[in-house]
Enzyme design. Structure first.
Site, short mmCIF file in Angstrom:
data_model
loop_
_atom_site.label_atom_id
_atom_site.label_comp_id
_atom_site.label_asym_id
_atom_site.label_seq_id
_atom_site.Cartn_x
_atom_site.Cartn_y
_atom_site.Cartn_z
N ARG A 240 0.83 -1.20 0.00
CA ARG A 240 0.00 0.00 0.00
C ARG A 240 0.87 1.25 0.00
O ARG A 240 0.68 2.16 -0.81
CB ARG A 240 -0.93 -0.03 1.22
CG ARG A 240 -1.58 1.31 1.51
CD ARG A 240 -2.95 1.21 2.08
NE ARG A 240 -2.97 0.94 3.51
CZ ARG A 240 -4.07 1.04 4.26
NH1 ARG A 240 -5.22 1.39 3.71
NH2 ARG A 240 -4.04 0.78 5.52
N ARG B 12 -8.43 -11.01 12.08
CA ARG B 12 -8.80 -11.65 13.33
C ARG B 12 -8.25 -13.09 13.35
O ARG B 12 -8.07 -13.71 12.30
CB ARG B 12 -10.33 -11.66 13.53
CG ARG B 12 -11.11 -12.51 12.50
CD ARG B 12 -11.53 -13.84 13.10
NE ARG B 12 -12.20 -14.73 12.17
CZ ARG B 12 -11.58 -15.63 11.44
NH1 ARG B 12 -10.26 -15.72 11.45
NH2 ARG B 12 -12.24 -16.46 10.65
N VAL B 13 -7.97 -13.56 14.55
CA VAL B 13 -7.65 -14.98 14.72
C VAL B 13 -8.92 -15.59 15.30
O VAL B 13 -9.55 -15.00 16.17
CB VAL B 13 -6.46 -15.17 15.69
CG1 VAL B 13 -6.18 -16.65 15.90
CG2 VAL B 13 -5.23 -14.49 15.16
N SER C 119 -14.66 -20.83 18.95
CA SER C 119 -15.27 -21.05 17.63
C SER C 119 -14.42 -22.01 16.79
O SER C 119 -14.94 -22.73 15.94
CB SER C 119 -15.60 -19.73 16.93
OG SER C 119 -14.55 -19.28 16.17
N LYS D 126 -15.90 -25.49 15.23
CA LYS D 126 -15.74 -25.87 13.83
C LYS D 126 -15.11 -27.26 13.70
O LYS D 126 -15.50 -28.05 12.83
CB LYS D 126 -14.90 -24.82 13.08
CG LYS D 126 -14.94 -24.98 11.59
CD LYS D 126 -14.55 -23.72 10.86
CE LYS D 126 -14.75 -23.88 9.37
NZ LYS D 126 -14.52 -22.66 8.64
N LYS E 211 -22.13 -15.92 -5.16
CA LYS E 211 -22.96 -16.96 -4.54
C LYS E 211 -24.43 -16.69 -4.90
O LYS E 211 -24.78 -15.55 -5.25
CB LYS E 211 -22.76 -16.93 -3.03
CG LYS E 211 -21.39 -17.44 -2.61
CD LYS E 211 -21.38 -17.84 -1.15
CE LYS E 211 -20.09 -18.57 -0.83
NZ LYS E 211 -20.06 -19.10 0.54
N GLU F 260 -6.40 -17.04 5.55
CA GLU F 260 -7.46 -16.76 4.57
C GLU F 260 -7.53 -15.26 4.34
O GLU F 260 -7.62 -14.49 5.30
CB GLU F 260 -8.82 -17.27 5.07
CG GLU F 260 -9.93 -17.01 4.04
CD GLU F 260 -11.32 -17.31 4.57
OE1 GLU F 260 -11.78 -18.46 4.44
OE2 GLU F 260 -11.96 -16.39 5.12
N HIS G 105 -24.69 -10.35 6.82
CA HIS G 105 -24.22 -11.14 7.97
C HIS G 105 -25.10 -10.86 9.20
O HIS G 105 -25.51 -11.79 9.90
CB HIS G 105 -22.76 -10.79 8.25
CG HIS G 105 -22.19 -11.53 9.41
ND1 HIS G 105 -21.87 -12.86 9.35
CD2 HIS G 105 -21.90 -11.12 10.67
CE1 HIS G 105 -21.41 -13.24 10.53
NE2 HIS G 105 -21.42 -12.21 11.34
P1 GTP Z 1 -16.56 -21.85 5.95
O1 GTP Z 1 -17.89 -21.17 5.63
O2 GTP Z 1 -15.67 -20.93 6.73
O3 GTP Z 1 -16.69 -23.19 6.57
O4 GTP Z 1 -15.76 -22.13 4.62
P2 GTP Z 1 -16.22 -22.28 3.11
O5 GTP Z 1 -15.39 -23.31 2.49
O6 GTP Z 1 -17.70 -22.38 2.98
O7 GTP Z 1 -15.68 -20.91 2.55
P3 GTP Z 1 -16.37 -19.71 1.83
O8 GTP Z 1 -15.31 -19.24 0.91
O9 GTP Z 1 -17.70 -20.06 1.25
O10 GTP Z 1 -16.66 -18.63 2.98
C1 GTP Z 1 -15.79 -18.32 4.00
C2 GTP Z 1 -16.09 -16.96 4.60
O11 GTP Z 1 -16.55 -16.03 3.62
C3 GTP Z 1 -17.17 -16.94 5.65
O12 GTP Z 1 -16.66 -17.25 6.91
C4 GTP Z 1 -17.65 -15.47 5.58
O13 GTP Z 1 -16.73 -14.61 6.24
C5 GTP Z 1 -17.56 -15.17 4.12
N1 GTP Z 1 -18.83 -15.49 3.42
C6 GTP Z 1 -19.06 -16.52 2.60
N2 GTP Z 1 -20.32 -16.50 2.13
C7 GTP Z 1 -20.91 -15.42 2.68
C8 GTP Z 1 -22.24 -14.86 2.59
O14 GTP Z 1 -23.13 -15.36 1.91
N3 GTP Z 1 -22.47 -13.73 3.31
C9 GTP Z 1 -21.52 -13.13 4.07
N4 GTP Z 1 -21.86 -12.02 4.75
N5 GTP Z 1 -20.27 -13.63 4.19
C10 GTP Z 1 -19.96 -14.76 3.51
MG MG Z 2 -19.14 -21.15 4.04
#
Ligand code: GTP
Ligand code: MG
Length: 229
Positions: free
Chosen positions: A51, A69-70, A75, A79, A138, A165, A181
């Site tokens: 940056r 964040r960690v 949580s 998981k 999505k 991530e 969210h």
């Molecule tokens: P986890 O959801 O963490 O088990 O992993 P995943 O393999 O489903 O990963 P994905 O890339 O779908 O999403 C990971 C993260 O992206 C989530 O923890 C959210 O922070 C964010 N995210 C994914 N989908 C959405 C959504 O529909 N709405 C919002 N607000 N955040 C999302």
């Molecule tokens: Mg997910």
């Protein structure tokens, strides 16, 4: 032991071996969390260098905001349980890729891709996976660029690769995602159809705004007005 009889203290007491394995697990867990704090520090430094250098050499700041964040131990354990994983930190380290999370908010869509390119071009950064929810949103309209990176942290024992991530999105995408969210949370995941529909429409409106702002920005930077946009 007979059924119905209370266990004696000797029977309920943990064996020395069990106490030792719980102690070891606690140590492994706190080390796992610590390594993920370190990887966040490493990646945040890389981002802030990119940056600052961009501001210095191009008079342009592609990044509006950075947060990190960690995952909390609670949580993380939830998981692990949800995914049916064993309490083995080597497996958790490999399988749960969002223990360390960084979110970068950019002004424009092109910046999101550019920032990811610059990060992954560094030879100590390994791109494990990329999910492009900007090119392929999505079904609910969620847009963002997600990358799983593996970056070395330099421990006393030497470099240790740790996973992080990174979510990169525009301000408009971030605005939408934070409201979505909150709504998701309020309805405990069971959002009424009408709201789901309105949210998807709002995501499309945010995306249209992104495209419009990007066109305006390109026009201003090139100095040649584009009559079509
Ligand atoms: P986890 O959801 O963490 O088990 O992993 P995943 O393999 O489903 O990963 P994905 O890339 O779908 O999403 C990971 C993260 O992206 C989530 O923890 C959210 O922070 C964010 N995210 C994914 N989908 C959405 C959504 O529909 N709405 C919002 N607000 N955040 C999302
Ligand atoms: Mg997910």
């Amino acid at each position: 032991m007979e059924i119905g009889r209370e266990m004696t203290p000797a029977e309920t007491a943990l064996t020395t071996q069990q106490i030792e394995s719980v102690r070891q697990l606690r140590l492994d867990f706190s080390q796992l969390i610590m390594h993920h704090r370190f990887v966040i520090d490493e990646v945040l430094t890389k981002i802030s260098i990119l940056r600052e250098e961009s501001v210095h050499t191009r008079s342009y700041n592609p990044i509006e905001h950075i947060s990190s964040r960690v995952k909390s131990p609670r949580s993380l354990l939830e998981k692990v349980h949800r995914r049916g994983l064993p309490l083995d930190t080597e497996i958790i380290r490999r399988e749960i890729t969002d223990i360390a999370g960084i979110r970068i908010t950019c002004s424009f869509i092109a910046d999101t891709y550019h920032v990811l390119e610059l990060l992954t071009a560094q030879n100590d950064v390994r791109l494990v996976e990329v999910k492009d929810y900007i090119a392929e949103p999505k079904p609910n309209g969620y847009r963002s660029l997600h990358a799983i990176l593996e970056v070395p942290v330099f421990l006393r024992s030497g470099p240790t690769p740790v996973i992080c991530e990174v979510q990169i999105r525009t301000i408009a995408m971030d605005f939408w995602a934070s409201l979505e969210h909150k709504i998701h949370y309020k309805f405990d995941g069971d959002v009424p159809d009408r709201l789901v529909g309105e949210l998807t429409e709002a995501a499309d409106a945010a995306s249209e705004l992104d495209r419009k702002m990007e066109r305006l920005h390109a026009e201003v930077r090139s100095g040649s007005p584009d009559v079509d946009s």
